[in-house]
Design a protein around this motif. Structure first.
Motif, PDB file in Angstrom:
ATOM      1  N   ASN A  61     -14.048  14.055  -7.936  1.00  0.00           N
ATOM      2  CA  ASN A  61     -14.442  14.236  -6.536  1.00  0.00           C
ATOM      3  C   ASN A  61     -14.447  12.916  -5.751  1.00  0.00           C
ATOM      4  OD1 ASN A  61     -15.050  16.301  -4.654  1.00  0.00           O
ATOM      5  ND2 ASN A  61     -17.196  15.622  -4.580  1.00  0.00           N
ATOM      6  N   MET A  62     -13.517  12.016  -6.074  1.00  0.00           N
ATOM      7  CA  MET A  62     -13.404  10.743  -5.372  1.00  0.00           C
ATOM      8  C   MET A  62     -12.445  10.888  -4.192  1.00  0.00           C
ATOM      9  SD  MET A  62     -13.237   7.936  -8.464  1.00  0.00           S
ATOM     10  CE  MET A  62     -13.430   6.547  -7.323  1.00  0.00           C
ATOM     11  N   THR A  63     -12.755  10.230  -3.105  1.00  0.00           N
ATOM     12  CA  THR A  63     -11.867  10.246  -1.943  1.00  0.00           C
ATOM     13  C   THR A  63     -10.778   9.191  -2.101  1.00  0.00           C
ATOM     14  OG1 THR A  63     -13.135   8.595  -0.702  1.00  0.00           O
ATOM     15  CG2 THR A  63     -13.789  10.921  -0.477  1.00  0.00           C
ATOM     16  N   GLY A  64      -9.743   9.308  -1.262  1.00  0.00           N
ATOM     17  CA  GLY A  64      -8.686   8.310  -1.290  1.00  0.00           C
ATOM     18  C   GLY A  64      -9.224   6.916  -1.027  1.00  0.00           C
ATOM     19  N   ALA A  65     -10.161   6.800  -0.083  1.00  0.00           N
ATOM     20  CA  ALA A  65     -10.752   5.501   0.241  1.00  0.00           C
ATOM     21  C   ALA A  65     -11.511   4.929  -0.949  1.00  0.00           C
ATOM     22  CB  ALA A  65     -11.683   5.643   1.441  1.00  0.00           C
ATOM     23  N   GLN A  66     -12.260   5.772  -1.655  1.00  0.00           N
ATOM     24  CA  GLN A  66     -13.034   5.307  -2.803  1.00  0.00           C
ATOM     25  C   GLN A  66     -12.128   4.831  -3.934  1.00  0.00           C
ATOM     26  OE1 GLN A  66     -15.326   8.905  -3.378  1.00  0.00           O
ATOM     27  NE2 GLN A  66     -17.162   7.995  -2.431  1.00  0.00           N
ATOM     28  N   VAL A  67     -11.034   5.565  -4.158  1.00  0.00           N
ATOM     29  CA  VAL A  67     -10.094   5.173  -5.207  1.00  0.00           C
ATOM     30  C   VAL A  67      -9.435   3.847  -4.865  1.00  0.00           C
ATOM     31  CG1 VAL A  67      -7.883   5.757  -6.279  1.00  0.00           C
ATOM     32  CG2 VAL A  67      -9.652   7.499  -6.052  1.00  0.00           C
ATOM     33  N   SER A  68      -9.023   3.712  -3.622  1.00  0.00           N
ATOM     34  CA  SER A  68      -8.392   2.465  -3.193  1.00  0.00           C
ATOM     35  C   SER A  68      -9.344   1.291  -3.354  1.00  0.00           C
ATOM     36  CB  SER A  68      -7.945   2.585  -1.732  1.00  0.00           C
ATOM     37  OG  SER A  68      -7.307   1.393  -1.304  1.00  0.00           O
ATOM     38  N   ARG A  69     -10.584   1.470  -2.917  1.00  0.00           N
ATOM     39  CA  ARG A  69     -11.574   0.399  -3.021  1.00  0.00           C
ATOM     40  C   ARG A  69     -11.854   0.037  -4.473  1.00  0.00           C
ATOM     41  NH1 ARG A  69     -12.207  -3.313   0.042  1.00  0.00           N
ATOM     42  NH2 ARG A  69     -11.809  -4.419  -1.909  1.00  0.00           N
ATOM     43  N   MET A  70     -11.945   1.035  -5.319  1.00  0.00           N
ATOM     44  CA  MET A  70     -12.215   0.794  -6.725  1.00  0.00           C
ATOM     45  C   MET A  70     -11.103  -0.017  -7.374  1.00  0.00           C
ATOM     46  SD  MET A  70     -12.696   3.466  -9.875  1.00  0.00           S
ATOM     47  CE  MET A  70     -10.926   3.607 -10.027  1.00  0.00           C
ATOM     48  N   ILE A  71      -9.848   0.362  -7.098  1.00  0.00           N
ATOM     49  CA  ILE A  71      -8.712  -0.347  -7.677  1.00  0.00           C
ATOM     50  C   ILE A  71      -8.679  -1.788  -7.182  1.00  0.00           C
ATOM     51  CG2 ILE A  71      -6.192  -0.464  -7.754  1.00  0.00           C
ATOM     52  CD1 ILE A  71      -6.159   2.603  -7.630  1.00  0.00           C
ATOM     53  N   LEU A  72      -8.910  -1.973  -5.896  1.00  0.00           N
ATOM     54  CA  LEU A  72      -8.916  -3.328  -5.339  1.00  0.00           C
ATOM     55  C   LEU A  72      -9.997  -4.185  -6.006  1.00  0.00           C
ATOM     56  CD1 LEU A  72      -8.498  -2.474  -1.547  1.00  0.00           C
ATOM     57  CD2 LEU A  72      -6.789  -3.588  -3.001  1.00  0.00           C
ATOM     58  N   ASP A  73     -11.176  -3.622  -6.166  1.00  0.00           N
ATOM     59  CA  ASP A  73     -12.275  -4.371  -6.780  1.00  0.00           C
ATOM     60  C   ASP A  73     -11.976  -4.692  -8.236  1.00  0.00           C
ATOM     61  OD1 ASP A  73     -13.587  -4.230  -4.377  1.00  0.00           O
ATOM     62  OD2 ASP A  73     -14.993  -2.646  -4.988  1.00  0.00           O
ATOM     63  N   ARG A  74     -11.349  -3.746  -8.939  1.00  0.00           N
ATOM     64  CA  ARG A  74     -11.010  -3.993 -10.345  1.00  0.00           C
ATOM     65  C   ARG A  74     -10.027  -5.166 -10.476  1.00  0.00           C
ATOM     66  NH1 ARG A  74     -14.527  -0.590 -11.305  1.00  0.00           N
ATOM     67  NH2 ARG A  74     -14.386   1.120 -12.814  1.00  0.00           N
ATOM     68  N   ARG A  96      -4.893  -5.377   4.759  1.00  0.00           N
ATOM     69  CA  ARG A  96      -5.582  -4.117   4.969  1.00  0.00           C
ATOM     70  C   ARG A  96      -4.769  -2.956   4.420  1.00  0.00           C
ATOM     71  NH1 ARG A  96      -7.726  -4.726  11.274  1.00  0.00           N
ATOM     72  NH2 ARG A  96      -9.056  -6.554  10.889  1.00  0.00           N
ATOM     73  N   VAL A  97      -5.427  -2.123   3.635  1.00  0.00           N
ATOM     74  CA  VAL A  97      -4.828  -0.868   3.195  1.00  0.00           C
ATOM     75  C   VAL A  97      -5.242   0.171   4.231  1.00  0.00           C
ATOM     76  CG1 VAL A  97      -4.761   0.914   1.425  1.00  0.00           C
ATOM     77  CG2 VAL A  97      -4.915  -1.489   0.755  1.00  0.00           C
ATOM     78  N   ARG A  98      -4.268   0.670   4.968  1.00  0.00           N
ATOM     79  CA  ARG A  98      -4.562   1.645   6.014  1.00  0.00           C
ATOM     80  C   ARG A  98      -4.148   3.037   5.528  1.00  0.00           C
ATOM     81  NH1 ARG A  98      -2.428  -2.679   9.730  1.00  0.00           N
ATOM     82  NH2 ARG A  98      -4.280  -3.573  10.730  1.00  0.00           N
ATOM     83  N   GLU A 138      -0.420   2.962  -1.977  1.00  0.00           N
ATOM     84  CA  GLU A 138      -0.570   1.910  -0.971  1.00  0.00           C
ATOM     85  C   GLU A 138      -1.386   0.741  -1.517  1.00  0.00           C
ATOM     86  OE1 GLU A 138       1.266   1.929   1.493  1.00  0.00           O
ATOM     87  OE2 GLU A 138       1.909   4.009   1.328  1.00  0.00           O
ATOM     88  N   THR A 139      -2.365   1.040  -2.344  1.00  0.00           N
ATOM     89  CA  THR A 139      -3.139  -0.023  -2.984  1.00  0.00           C
ATOM     90  C   THR A 139      -2.261  -0.808  -3.951  1.00  0.00           C
ATOM     91  OG1 THR A 139      -5.065   1.426  -2.822  1.00  0.00           O
ATOM     92  CG2 THR A 139      -5.292  -0.539  -4.175  1.00  0.00           C
ATOM     93  N   GLY A 140      -1.280  -0.116  -4.525  1.00  0.00           N
ATOM     94  CA  GLY A 140      -0.316  -0.801  -5.395  1.00  0.00           C
ATOM     95  C   GLY A 140       0.436  -1.898  -4.650  1.00  0.00           C
ATOM     96  N   HIS A 141       0.700  -1.676  -3.362  1.00  0.00           N
ATOM     97  CA  HIS A 141       1.357  -2.716  -2.565  1.00  0.00           C
ATOM     98  C   HIS A 141       0.445  -3.933  -2.403  1.00  0.00           C
ATOM     99  CE1 HIS A 141       4.932  -0.526  -1.644  1.00  0.00           C
ATOM    100  NE2 HIS A 141       4.331   0.416  -0.956  1.00  0.00           N
ATOM    101  N   ALA A 142      -0.850  -3.684  -2.264  1.00  0.00           N
ATOM    102  CA  ALA A 142      -1.798  -4.794  -2.157  1.00  0.00           C
ATOM    103  C   ALA A 142      -1.822  -5.604  -3.449  1.00  0.00           C
ATOM    104  CB  ALA A 142      -3.200  -4.258  -1.841  1.00  0.00           C
TER     105      ALA A 142
END
Length: 227
Positions: free
Chosen positions: A38-51, A76-78, A98-102
């Motif tokens: 039940n994770m949102t796209g924003a939460q997944v992106s933030r988690m990957i970035l933090d990892r 910025r990941v938009r 998109e987080t993969g691009h970051a």
């Protein structure tokens, strides 16, 4: 509507239209399926970035559908709102891509840097190149024809270098989602289908660009033989 257009460009356009239909239908299908955590796209992106220690990269919503992108200039990941707030498998796949691009930007992935450097050339080449070449053909002005082809070649190079960048981002996305246990084993295949459908649109864009360039080259060659 010369014969080269019908033989080369028109089939590429049909492929592009099909790819757009495919990505929209695939995204719509898997937008109905939520992920088990039940994770949102924003939460997944933030988690990957933090990892990956990318605390200086922000995640923010943006208007529109399928307008998702990573801006390396502002870090910025938009994510479009239907990805940012959604828990669907489609949203998770797009957000991770998109987080993969970051992550690519952070590790200095060479093709991404090359693509970024080609953006100004691609913008000019795709806008002016074909028109200059066509005017050169119409009015038998070789310098305009050659300049148009050169400019458009730069745009085609951008489309081609985009392919490894996008494919690599999708591979990173799947590996990160699997490695961080964001998705279950059964949830990975649907995400792959979403990412593969999206990748097809980049292949189609490259195909249209290459077909258009080849058409211009063939028309220039035919004009040269007439002269």
């Amino acid at each position: 509507m010369d014969s080269y257009f019908m033989l080369l460009v028109f089939p590429a356009f049909i492929f592009a239209i099909f790819s757009q239909f495919k990505v929209k239908s695939t995204f719509k299908k898997y937008s109905q399926m939520s992920n088990s955590r039940n994770m949102t796209g924003a939460q997944v992106s933030r988690m990957i970035l933090d990892r990956h220690g990318l605390y200086d990269v922000s995640v923010e919503p943006i208007e529109g559908r399928l307008t998702d992108h990573y801006d390396p200039r502002t870090k910025r990941v938009r994510l479009s709102e239907n990805v940012y707030y959604s828990t669907s498998l489609a949203a998770i796949g797009v957000a991770a891509h998109e987080t993969g691009h970051a992550v690519q930007h952070a590790v200095g992935y060479a093709p991404l840097g090359l693509r970024s450097s080609l953006v100004p050339i691609a913008n000019i080449g795709s806008t002016l190149g074909p028109y200059l070449a066509i005017f050169g053909l119409m009015f038998n002005m070789q310098y305009l024809l050659q300049l148009g082809i050169i400019l458009f070649t730069g745009a085609v190079a951008f489309y081609l270098i985009t392919l490894p960048v996008e494919f690599n981002a999708s591979r990173r996305a799947v590996n990160m989602l699997r490695g961080e246990y964001v998705l279950s084993h059964n949830e990975i295949p649907p995400v792959k289908k979403v990412l593969n459908a999206a990748a097809m649109t980049y292949v189609a864009s490259a195909a249209v660009a290459m077909a258009s360039l080849l058409r211009l080259l063939l028309l220039a060659g035919a004009r040269g033989e007439e002269d």
